[in-house]
Scaffold this motif. Structure first.
Motif, PDB file in Angstrom:
ATOM      1  N   UNK A 207       9.638   3.551  -1.888  1.00 19.48           N
ATOM      2  CA  UNK A 207       9.859   3.633  -0.444  1.00 19.48           C
ATOM      3  C   UNK A 207      11.311   3.255  -0.205  1.00 19.48           C
ATOM      4  N   UNK A 208      12.010   3.992   0.648  1.00 18.76           N
ATOM      5  CA  UNK A 208      13.378   3.618   1.012  1.00 18.76           C
ATOM      6  C   UNK A 208      13.272   2.436   1.968  1.00 18.76           C
TER       7      UNK A 208
ATOM      8  N   UNK B 227       4.438   5.567   9.901  1.00 15.60           N
ATOM      9  CA  UNK B 227       4.042   6.733   9.103  1.00 15.60           C
ATOM     10  C   UNK B 227       5.265   7.339   8.417  1.00 15.60           C
ATOM     11  N   UNK B 228       5.024   8.148   7.405  1.00 17.38           N
ATOM     12  CA  UNK B 228       6.132   8.783   6.695  1.00 17.38           C
ATOM     13  C   UNK B 228       6.633   9.999   7.459  1.00 17.38           C
ATOM     14  N   UNK B 229       7.782  10.481   7.020  1.00 17.10           N
ATOM     15  CA  UNK B 229       8.390  11.641   7.660  1.00 17.10           C
ATOM     16  C   UNK B 229       7.492  12.873   7.563  1.00 17.10           C
ATOM     17  N   UNK B 230       6.619  12.919   6.579  1.00 17.79           N
ATOM     18  CA  UNK B 230       5.772  14.094   6.389  1.00 17.79           C
ATOM     19  C   UNK B 230       4.685  14.179   7.457  1.00 17.79           C
TER      20      UNK B 230
ATOM     21  N   UNK C 223      12.453   7.697  13.642  1.00 20.49           N
ATOM     22  CA  UNK C 223      12.651   6.543  12.764  1.00 20.49           C
ATOM     23  C   UNK C 223      11.286   6.266  12.160  1.00 20.49           C
ATOM     24  N   UNK C 224      11.187   6.376  10.840  1.00 16.66           N
ATOM     25  CA  UNK C 224       9.883   6.246  10.194  1.00 16.66           C
ATOM     26  C   UNK C 224      10.072   5.764   8.764  1.00 16.66           C
ATOM     27  N   UNK C 225       8.967   5.517   8.097  1.00 14.65           N
ATOM     28  CA  UNK C 225       9.010   5.141   6.688  1.00 14.65           C
ATOM     29  C   UNK C 225       9.430   6.369   5.882  1.00 14.65           C
ATOM     30  N   UNK C 226      10.414   6.181   5.042  1.00 18.06           N
ATOM     31  CA  UNK C 226      10.959   7.284   4.244  1.00 18.06           C
ATOM     32  C   UNK C 226      10.628   7.075   2.772  1.00 18.06           C
TER      33      UNK C 226
ATOM     34  N   UNK D  92       0.838  -1.206   0.000  1.00 16.70           N
ATOM     35  CA  UNK D  92       0.000   0.000   0.000  1.00 16.70           C
ATOM     36  C   UNK D  92       0.870   1.252   0.000  1.00 16.70           C
ATOM     37  N   UNK D  93       1.966   1.219   0.756  1.00 14.41           N
ATOM     38  CA  UNK D  93       2.884   2.368   0.768  1.00 14.41           C
ATOM     39  C   UNK D  93       3.434   2.621  -0.625  1.00 14.41           C
ATOM     40  N   UNK D  94       3.844   1.550  -1.300  1.00 13.04           N
ATOM     41  CA  UNK D  94       4.381   1.693  -2.652  1.00 13.04           C
ATOM     42  C   UNK D  94       3.302   2.248  -3.582  1.00 13.04           C
ATOM     43  N   UNK D  95       2.065   1.745  -3.437  1.00 15.58           N
ATOM     44  CA  UNK D  95       0.963   2.246  -4.276  1.00 15.58           C
ATOM     45  C   UNK D  95       0.717   3.729  -4.015  1.00 15.58           C
TER      46      UNK D  95
END
Length: 159
Positions: free
Chosen positions: A147-148, A114-117, A132-135, A58-61
């Motif tokens: 996604x990194x 969650x992302x950095x945003x 530390x989060x999804x980048x 889902x993150x990639x989408x």
């Protein structure tokens, strides 16, 4: 001498509720979002609610949907989301516990899928420097749609 590190999750710990569901409600009342974007977000929320969600997929989408979009625009959008929604959802108990750890000289870190945003405005509001989060990958100011790895979710939280 070792340093004590206190990790705080974002959703249901620092925030009263989950940032993803709050974002969905925010998106649904945002007139700029298209009907198809609102429908897709609602479907993803239902999949999440019923544990039918592959977070990384889902993150990639989600990231792919903003590929070639401006990171600066995203930062502004999520700052507005923070100002309008998240700022009032920061738990007073979490603020107190964070301050207690900081007063003891502990390093305090937000650890979130969650992302950095989403995470960074909350971190600034509660005085936390380390996250530390999804980048999301950005090149030349634009999202690449990647996604990194690893995403900061499940096993990726202990990478």
């Amino acid at each position: 001498m070792s340093q004590t590190i206190a990790f705080f999750d974002l959703d249901n710990t620092i925030l009263i509720g989950t940032s993803g569901m709050m974002y969905l409600r925010y998106l649904l009342r945002t007139p700029e979002a298209s009907f198809s974007k609102k429908l897709d977000a609602t479907l993803q929320a239902a999949r999440y609610r019923f544990a039918m969600l592959d977070y990384v997929a889902v993150s990639v989408k989600l990231v792919d949907s903003i590929s070639n979009s401006s990171e600066q625009v995203a930062r502004e959008l999520y700052q507005h989301f923070f100002d309008e929604v998240l700022a009032s959802k920061i738990s007073p108990a979490a603020r107190k516990r964070i301050a207690q750890h900081q007063a003891q000289g502990h390093r305090v870190v937000i650890l979130s899928a969650a992302t950095q945003y989403v995470v960074e405005p909350v971190a600034r509001a509660v005085g936390i420097e380390d996250v530390l989060c999804t980048r999301l990958e950005v090149k030349d100011g634009l999202f690449t749609g990647q996604v990194i790895e690893p995403a900061c979710y499940g096993p990726g939280k202990v990478y």
